[in-house]
Design a protein around this motif. Sequence first.
Motif, PDB file in Angstrom:
ATOM      1  N   ARG A 140       0.844  -1.198   0.000  1.00 28.01           N
ATOM      2  CA  ARG A 140       0.000   0.000   0.000  1.00 28.01           C
ATOM      3  C   ARG A 140       0.880   1.250   0.000  1.00 28.01           C
ATOM      4  O   ARG A 140       1.921   1.286   0.621  1.00 28.01           O
ATOM      5  CB  ARG A 140      -0.882  -0.024   1.247  1.00 28.01           C
ATOM      6  CG  ARG A 140      -1.913   1.080   1.340  1.00 28.01           C
ATOM      7  CD  ARG A 140      -2.884   0.766   2.446  1.00 28.01           C
ATOM      8  NE  ARG A 140      -2.216   0.504   3.713  1.00 28.01           N
ATOM      9  CZ  ARG A 140      -2.536  -0.475   4.541  1.00 28.01           C
ATOM     10  NH1 ARG A 140      -3.494  -1.316   4.251  1.00 28.01           N
ATOM     11  NH2 ARG A 140      -1.886  -0.644   5.682  1.00 28.01           N
ATOM     12  N   ASN A 141       0.434   2.291  -0.702  1.00 28.70           N
ATOM     13  CA  ASN A 141       1.175   3.549  -0.713  1.00 28.70           C
ATOM     14  C   ASN A 141       0.186   4.712  -0.694  1.00 28.70           C
ATOM     15  O   ASN A 141      -0.684   4.801  -1.572  1.00 28.70           O
ATOM     16  CB  ASN A 141       2.067   3.640  -1.953  1.00 28.70           C
ATOM     17  CG  ASN A 141       3.046   4.800  -1.865  1.00 28.70           C
ATOM     18  OD1 ASN A 141       2.677   5.926  -1.602  1.00 28.70           O
ATOM     19  ND2 ASN A 141       4.323   4.502  -2.087  1.00 28.70           N
ATOM     20  N   PRO A 142       0.297   5.625   0.289  1.00 26.99           N
ATOM     21  CA  PRO A 142      -0.636   6.760   0.371  1.00 26.99           C
ATOM     22  C   PRO A 142      -0.630   7.643  -0.867  1.00 26.99           C
ATOM     23  O   PRO A 142      -1.591   8.361  -1.109  1.00 26.99           O
ATOM     24  CB  PRO A 142      -0.122   7.535   1.599  1.00 26.99           C
ATOM     25  CG  PRO A 142       0.599   6.523   2.413  1.00 26.99           C
ATOM     26  CD  PRO A 142       1.242   5.596   1.418  1.00 26.99           C
ATOM     27  N   TYR A 199       5.155  10.555   0.220  1.00 25.69           N
ATOM     28  CA  TYR A 199       5.234   9.101   0.357  1.00 25.69           C
ATOM     29  C   TYR A 199       5.592   8.388  -0.948  1.00 25.69           C
ATOM     30  O   TYR A 199       5.851   7.185  -0.940  1.00 25.69           O
ATOM     31  CB  TYR A 199       3.901   8.542   0.850  1.00 25.69           C
ATOM     32  CG  TYR A 199       3.547   8.981   2.246  1.00 25.69           C
ATOM     33  CD1 TYR A 199       4.041   8.294   3.363  1.00 25.69           C
ATOM     34  CD2 TYR A 199       2.724  10.073   2.458  1.00 25.69           C
ATOM     35  CE1 TYR A 199       3.718   8.702   4.646  1.00 25.69           C
ATOM     36  CE2 TYR A 199       2.409  10.488   3.739  1.00 25.69           C
ATOM     37  CZ  TYR A 199       2.900   9.806   4.824  1.00 25.69           C
ATOM     38  OH  TYR A 199       2.590  10.216   6.088  1.00 25.69           O
ATOM     39  N   LYS A 200       5.609   9.118  -2.051  1.00 26.20           N
ATOM     40  CA  LYS A 200       5.757   8.486  -3.359  1.00 26.20           C
ATOM     41  C   LYS A 200       7.026   7.639  -3.456  1.00 26.20           C
ATOM     42  O   LYS A 200       7.007   6.530  -4.012  1.00 26.20           O
ATOM     43  CB  LYS A 200       5.759   9.549  -4.459  1.00 26.20           C
ATOM     44  CG  LYS A 200       5.804   8.967  -5.862  1.00 26.20           C
ATOM     45  CD  LYS A 200       5.713  10.055  -6.926  1.00 26.20           C
ATOM     46  CE  LYS A 200       5.718   9.460  -8.325  1.00 26.20           C
ATOM     47  NZ  LYS A 200       5.625  10.507  -9.378  1.00 26.20           N
ATOM     48  N   ASN A 201       8.125   8.137  -2.911  1.00 23.91           N
ATOM     49  CA  ASN A 201       9.402   7.449  -3.071  1.00 23.91           C
ATOM     50  C   ASN A 201       9.951   6.872  -1.771  1.00 23.91           C
ATOM     51  O   ASN A 201      11.143   6.557  -1.693  1.00 23.91           O
ATOM     52  CB  ASN A 201      10.420   8.412  -3.686  1.00 23.91           C
ATOM     53  CG  ASN A 201      10.020   8.852  -5.087  1.00 23.91           C
ATOM     54  OD1 ASN A 201       9.652   8.035  -5.917  1.00 23.91           O
ATOM     55  ND2 ASN A 201      10.079  10.145  -5.330  1.00 23.91           N
ATOM     56  N   VAL A 202       9.105   6.701  -0.759  1.00 22.40           N
ATOM     57  CA  VAL A 202       9.541   6.060   0.479  1.00 22.40           C
ATOM     58  C   VAL A 202       9.623   4.555   0.242  1.00 22.40           C
ATOM     59  O   VAL A 202       8.675   3.942  -0.257  1.00 22.40           O
ATOM     60  CB  VAL A 202       8.575   6.351   1.641  1.00 22.40           C
ATOM     61  CG1 VAL A 202       8.999   5.584   2.893  1.00 22.40           C
ATOM     62  CG2 VAL A 202       8.526   7.843   1.935  1.00 22.40           C
ATOM     63  N   LYS A 203      10.737   3.962   0.626  1.00 22.01           N
ATOM     64  CA  LYS A 203      10.910   2.521   0.459  1.00 22.01           C
ATOM     65  C   LYS A 203      10.104   1.779   1.518  1.00 22.01           C
ATOM     66  O   LYS A 203      10.335   1.974   2.719  1.00 22.01           O
ATOM     67  CB  LYS A 203      12.385   2.146   0.590  1.00 22.01           C
ATOM     68  CG  LYS A 203      12.654   0.657   0.381  1.00 22.01           C
ATOM     69  CD  LYS A 203      14.133   0.338   0.504  1.00 22.01           C
ATOM     70  CE  LYS A 203      14.381  -1.153   0.300  1.00 22.01           C
ATOM     71  NZ  LYS A 203      15.823  -1.490   0.405  1.00 22.01           N
TER      72      LYS A 203
END
Length: 291
Positions: free
Chosen positions: A137-139, A148-152
Amino acid sequence: MNQTVKELGKKVVALLPTKMWLSYKFKRKFGYKLDWKNPKTYSEKLQWLKVYDKNPLYTTLVDKYEVKKYIADVIGEEYIIPTLGVWDRFEDIDFDSLPDRFVLKCTHDSGGIAIVKDKATFDKDKARKQFKIALARNPYSTNREWPYKNVKPRIIAEQYMENEATHDLRDYKFFSFDGVTRAMFIATERGSETEETKFDFFDMDYNHLDFRNGHPNADVLPEKPQCFDEMHALADKLSRGLPQVRVDFYEVNGRVYFGEMTFFHWSGTKPFDPVEWDYTFGSWITLPSKK
């Protein structure tokens, strides 16, 4: 079939231009058109910031693992909850190395968490399924929260924290605007199976603010935290140079610990009651130049 339709819907949403998708969601939530040229409310300005405020520092600040070094450098190592490990997959976790009590959480979202009070009875199979979903899941995909797009996506284990007097862990959430903290809220009844969560907002003199946002107020207001002034000062310091941010802290046995930084409270999609407070919070945000 329903699952197939749901997955197809997610793919369609992912292809929509960000402003188009946010405009649609905003109109559906609030009943009026988002004013991109002259946003005034807090809810409008959060959508504007999603599109135009792309400070690369934000990616670090929302990563629950990477942010710890930043926080330690700015306010001190003593405010950091110790990290026990970090892994890319649930299957990689070395449970033998962990103590009897600990907390697992995803680095990139707010829903992936497991509070382990007894490792011997911890349901690993259930947690494995939970974290598999959370890691995928990605916000950014649904709410277009750019930081949050590029958070691992990873899993971290943290030291279990509990207040000895109350046997719980309550956090305190401060709304700060470029070095000036204006309001905060406390959530109660979160662990209750019979009561809805309560949100109560306060100003920086700990006067209760008469509005609702997402949840009703509590019948009995929570007491002022012992370290209120210290948390206020820390929130001021951490928010300098940022148009707006919510800084969360824990108070444990008379000490303050950093929780997280959140740039989009409720993703800017929960109405204020009364609506005047949406304008009040919005007036505290000075929008930066478009980026």
